[in-house]
Design a protein around this motif. Structure first.
Motif, PDB file in Angstrom:
ATOM      1  N   GLY A 114      70.831  73.374  15.542  1.00 52.28           N
ATOM      2  CA  GLY A 114      69.547  72.744  15.638  1.00 52.28           C
ATOM      3  C   GLY A 114      68.852  72.475  14.172  1.00 52.28           C
ATOM      4  N   VAL A 115      69.133  73.593  13.396  1.00 53.16           N
ATOM      5  CA  VAL A 115      68.477  73.264  11.940  1.00 53.16           C
ATOM      6  C   VAL A 115      69.276  72.485  11.054  1.00 53.16           C
ATOM      7  CG1 VAL A 115      68.244  74.683   9.882  1.00 53.16           C
ATOM      8  CG2 VAL A 115      67.661  75.659  11.809  1.00 53.16           C
ATOM      9  N   PHE A 116      70.629  72.380  11.434  1.00 53.57           N
ATOM     10  CA  PHE A 116      71.457  71.470  10.552  1.00 53.57           C
ATOM     11  C   PHE A 116      71.161  70.127  10.859  1.00 53.57           C
ATOM     12  CE2 PHE A 116      74.810  74.913  10.267  1.00 53.57           C
ATOM     13  CZ  PHE A 116      74.413  75.496   9.155  1.00 53.57           C
ATOM     14  N   ASN A 128      79.510  75.078  12.375  1.00 59.95           N
ATOM     15  CA  ASN A 128      78.584  75.725  13.401  1.00 59.95           C
ATOM     16  C   ASN A 128      79.838  76.262  14.503  1.00 59.95           C
ATOM     17  OD1 ASN A 128      76.562  76.706  14.619  1.00 59.95           O
ATOM     18  ND2 ASN A 128      75.951  74.794  15.359  1.00 59.95           N
ATOM     19  N   VAL A 129      80.936  75.269  14.679  1.00 58.92           N
ATOM     20  CA  VAL A 129      81.755  75.457  15.665  1.00 58.92           C
ATOM     21  C   VAL A 129      82.701  76.799  15.029  1.00 58.92           C
ATOM     22  CG1 VAL A 129      83.681  74.902  16.865  1.00 58.92           C
ATOM     23  CG2 VAL A 129      81.821  73.063  16.574  1.00 58.92           C
ATOM     24  N   LEU A 130      82.877  76.832  13.755  1.00 60.42           N
ATOM     25  CA  LEU A 130      83.685  77.927  13.189  1.00 60.42           C
ATOM     26  C   LEU A 130      83.021  79.349  13.582  1.00 60.42           C
ATOM     27  CD1 LEU A 130      86.158  78.081  11.749  1.00 60.42           C
ATOM     28  CD2 LEU A 130      84.850  78.073   9.651  1.00 60.42           C
ATOM     29  N   ILE A 131      81.434  79.319  13.264  1.00 58.15           N
ATOM     30  CA  ILE A 131      80.577  80.328  13.618  1.00 58.15           C
ATOM     31  C   ILE A 131      80.701  80.579  14.895  1.00 58.15           C
ATOM     32  CG2 ILE A 131      78.118  80.996  13.443  1.00 58.15           C
ATOM     33  CD1 ILE A 131      77.881  79.703  10.946  1.00 58.15           C
ATOM     34  N   LEU A 132      80.663  79.961  15.946  1.00 56.45           N
ATOM     35  CA  LEU A 132      80.910  80.150  17.418  1.00 56.45           C
ATOM     36  C   LEU A 132      82.024  80.588  17.679  1.00 56.45           C
ATOM     37  CD1 LEU A 132      78.824  77.080  18.954  1.00 56.45           C
ATOM     38  CD2 LEU A 132      78.405  79.517  19.199  1.00 56.45           C
ATOM     39  N   PHE A 133      83.137  80.381  17.240  1.00 57.40           N
ATOM     40  CA  PHE A 133      84.562  80.755  17.281  1.00 57.40           C
ATOM     41  C   PHE A 133      84.470  82.325  16.864  1.00 57.40           C
ATOM     42  CE2 PHE A 133      86.348  76.756  18.296  1.00 57.40           C
ATOM     43  CZ  PHE A 133      87.107  77.279  19.381  1.00 57.40           C
ATOM     44  N   VAL A 192      67.295  83.796  12.298  1.00 60.32           N
ATOM     45  CA  VAL A 192      66.978  85.332  11.511  1.00 60.32           C
ATOM     46  C   VAL A 192      66.526  86.274  12.571  1.00 60.32           C
ATOM     47  CG1 VAL A 192      65.883  86.464   9.895  1.00 60.32           C
ATOM     48  CG2 VAL A 192      67.027  84.310   9.135  1.00 60.32           C
ATOM     49  N   LEU A 193      65.703  85.865  13.243  1.00 58.55           N
ATOM     50  CA  LEU A 193      65.062  86.993  14.281  1.00 58.55           C
ATOM     51  C   LEU A 193      65.577  87.059  15.434  1.00 58.55           C
ATOM     52  CD1 LEU A 193      61.312  86.054  13.271  1.00 58.55           C
ATOM     53  CD2 LEU A 193      62.713  88.002  12.452  1.00 58.55           C
ATOM     54  N   LEU A 194      66.153  86.306  16.245  1.00 64.53           N
ATOM     55  CA  LEU A 194      66.538  86.447  17.706  1.00 64.53           C
ATOM     56  C   LEU A 194      67.721  87.608  17.918  1.00 64.53           C
ATOM     57  CD1 LEU A 194      66.785  83.044  19.104  1.00 64.53           C
ATOM     58  CD2 LEU A 194      65.355  84.827  19.599  1.00 64.53           C
ATOM     59  N   PRO A 195      67.685  88.460  18.997  1.00 62.79           N
ATOM     60  CA  PRO A 195      68.544  89.464  18.801  1.00 62.79           C
ATOM     61  C   PRO A 195      69.993  89.191  19.419  1.00 62.79           C
ATOM     62  CG  PRO A 195      66.755  89.675  20.764  1.00 62.79           C
ATOM     63  CD  PRO A 195      66.358  88.685  19.626  1.00 62.79           C
ATOM     64  N   ASN A 196      69.958  87.946  20.339  1.00 59.51           N
ATOM     65  CA  ASN A 196      71.109  87.574  20.609  1.00 59.51           C
ATOM     66  C   ASN A 196      71.728  86.715  19.654  1.00 59.51           C
ATOM     67  OD1 ASN A 196      73.193  86.424  21.990  1.00 59.51           O
ATOM     68  ND2 ASN A 196      72.304  86.304  24.023  1.00 59.51           N
ATOM     69  N   ILE A 197      72.912  86.833  19.047  1.00 55.98           N
ATOM     70  CA  ILE A 197      73.542  86.214  18.321  1.00 55.98           C
ATOM     71  C   ILE A 197      74.049  84.822  18.665  1.00 55.98           C
ATOM     72  CG2 ILE A 197      75.930  86.975  18.083  1.00 55.98           C
ATOM     73  CD1 ILE A 197      75.521  87.141  15.083  1.00 55.98           C
ATOM     74  N   TYR A 207      72.430  82.608  20.593  1.00 55.69           N
ATOM     75  CA  TYR A 207      71.213  81.571  20.483  1.00 55.69           C
ATOM     76  C   TYR A 207      71.289  81.515  19.258  1.00 55.69           C
ATOM     77  CZ  TYR A 207      70.101  83.326  25.275  1.00 55.69           C
ATOM     78  OH  TYR A 207      69.854  83.538  26.711  1.00 55.69           O
ATOM     79  N   SER A 208      71.066  82.475  18.238  1.00 52.39           N
ATOM     80  CA  SER A 208      71.209  82.109  16.727  1.00 52.39           C
ATOM     81  C   SER A 208      71.998  80.816  16.591  1.00 52.39           C
ATOM     82  CB  SER A 208      71.431  83.356  15.969  1.00 52.39           C
ATOM     83  OG  SER A 208      70.492  84.503  16.266  1.00 52.39           O
ATOM     84  N   ALA A 209      73.362  80.972  16.947  1.00 53.24           N
ATOM     85  CA  ALA A 209      74.224  80.136  16.647  1.00 53.24           C
ATOM     86  C   ALA A 209      73.760  78.704  16.895  1.00 53.24           C
ATOM     87  CB  ALA A 209      75.698  80.515  16.879  1.00 53.24           C
TER      88      ALA A 209
END
Lengths: 213, 120
Positions: free
Chosen positions: A41-43, A71-76, A27-32, A34-36
């Protein structure tokens, strides 16, 4: 306290810390990007919690579906829409964040109060342990057969819907009325509806999912 | 002869099942859910909004699995529900990202504050 239960508590603490810290990072990291990756890791941490809860099949499904697919879909998606843009400042952003943080903290306190004041029917029946996969299969093919089949229909609908939404074909004639379509759309001299004309001329980069008509 | 190992296994299961309280799982899930809600409200990037929704769905799944193990150990209906939630979450992610791509194509941005066509 036996050694096994100590190790189990240790595993729970580590996994819970991974999940909570990872979620805060998402939620907090500015670079998305890293968030992905933190979301992956959360999953994985949640899958570890499922293993602690005697649910090996759901843990495997969690890893396969969430880490492997979502997660791969989100990275794409991040790669497709990753454009550096300077977000316009919003008045009262800090106030909004603090207010929503207060609301979320209140919700958290409420949930904790419910969890700790309710008299759960503990201890419940013995967990089935390794037979969980067999039980899930029996459920899916007896009393949960209709939701199971509906889930397959839902996945098919989601697949078709995603293709229809994400593709960009312009037909040369209207499918229903047969009238010819505006030539500017076909030759891509003009972008489709909804667009801001100034933003359209300024933006050179088009998304990757274009197909020629 | 065969009764002794089974009794021992049951005793181990009881010990293992009670070494972590149910409330600990519920607390982790609540924290995860509230983090997801906060991110859903405050994210400017549309991809991050989708990630927050995934966080919330995972929190709900943790609750379902904890209740399934502690209160419904024989029938484990919570695990079946969790599988359905995972299915729906996968479909939601696919459709949500397709909508996001379509939006990006039309507006050339992923800023949530600029998706205001339906605002009054």
């Amino acid at each position: 306290m036996t050694l096994a239960s100590t190790i189990q508590q240790l595993c729970f603490l580590v996994l819970a810390a991974v999940v909570v810290v990872g979620a805060l990072g998402v939620v907090l990291l500015p670079n998305i990007v890293y968030s992905a990756f933190l979301l992956g890791g959360v999953f994985l941490g949640v899958a570890g919690l499922y293993l602690l809860l005697n649910a090996s099949f759901v843990a495997a499904a969690q890893i396969l579906v969430y880490v492997g697919a979502v997660n791969v879909l989100i990275l794409f998606a991040i790669m497709l829409v990753n454009k550096k843009e300077n977000l316009a400042a919003i008045p009262g952003l800090l106030l909004r964040r603090l207010l929503s943080g207060g609301v979320c903290a209140g919700l958290f306190v409420l949930l904790l109060r419910v969890a700790f004041t309710t008299h759960w029917a503990l201890p419940g029946p013995l967990p089935v342990g390794e037979e969980a996969t067999i039980r899930i299969g029996e459920h899916l093919f007896s009393d949960y057969l209709l939701p199971f089949e509906l889930a397959s229909v839902l996945l098919l609908m989601a697949m078709i819907g995603a293709i229809v939404l994400a593709r960009r074909d312009v037909y040369s004639s209207d499918v229903i009325t047969g009238e010819p379509v505006d030539q500017g759309l076909i030759e891509k001299t003009r972008t489709p509806l909804l667009i801001d004309p100034s933003a359209a001329t300024a933006a050179g980069a088009q998304p990757l999912l274009e197909t020629t008509p | 002869m065969s009764a002794d190992p089974r009794a021992a296994t049951e005793a181990v299961t009881i010990v293992l099942g009670t070494s972590i309280p149910l409330q600990a799982y519920l607390a982790v899930a609540a924290l995860l859910f509230c983090t997801g809600v906060w991110g859903l409200i405050n994210s400017r990037n549309a991809v991050r909004v989708l990630m927050s929704i995934e966080l919330m769905l995972n929190a709900v799944n943790i609750n379902l699995m904890a209740f399934s193990d502690y209160l419904d150990g024989q029938l484990i209906r919570g695990q079946v529900f969790a599988i359905f939630v995972i299915t729906v979450a996968a479909a939601e992610a696919a459709v949500g990202l397709a909508i996001l791509l379509s939006l990006y194509r039309n507006r050339e941005t992923v800023d949530m504050e600029r998706f205001n066509l339906l605002r009054w």
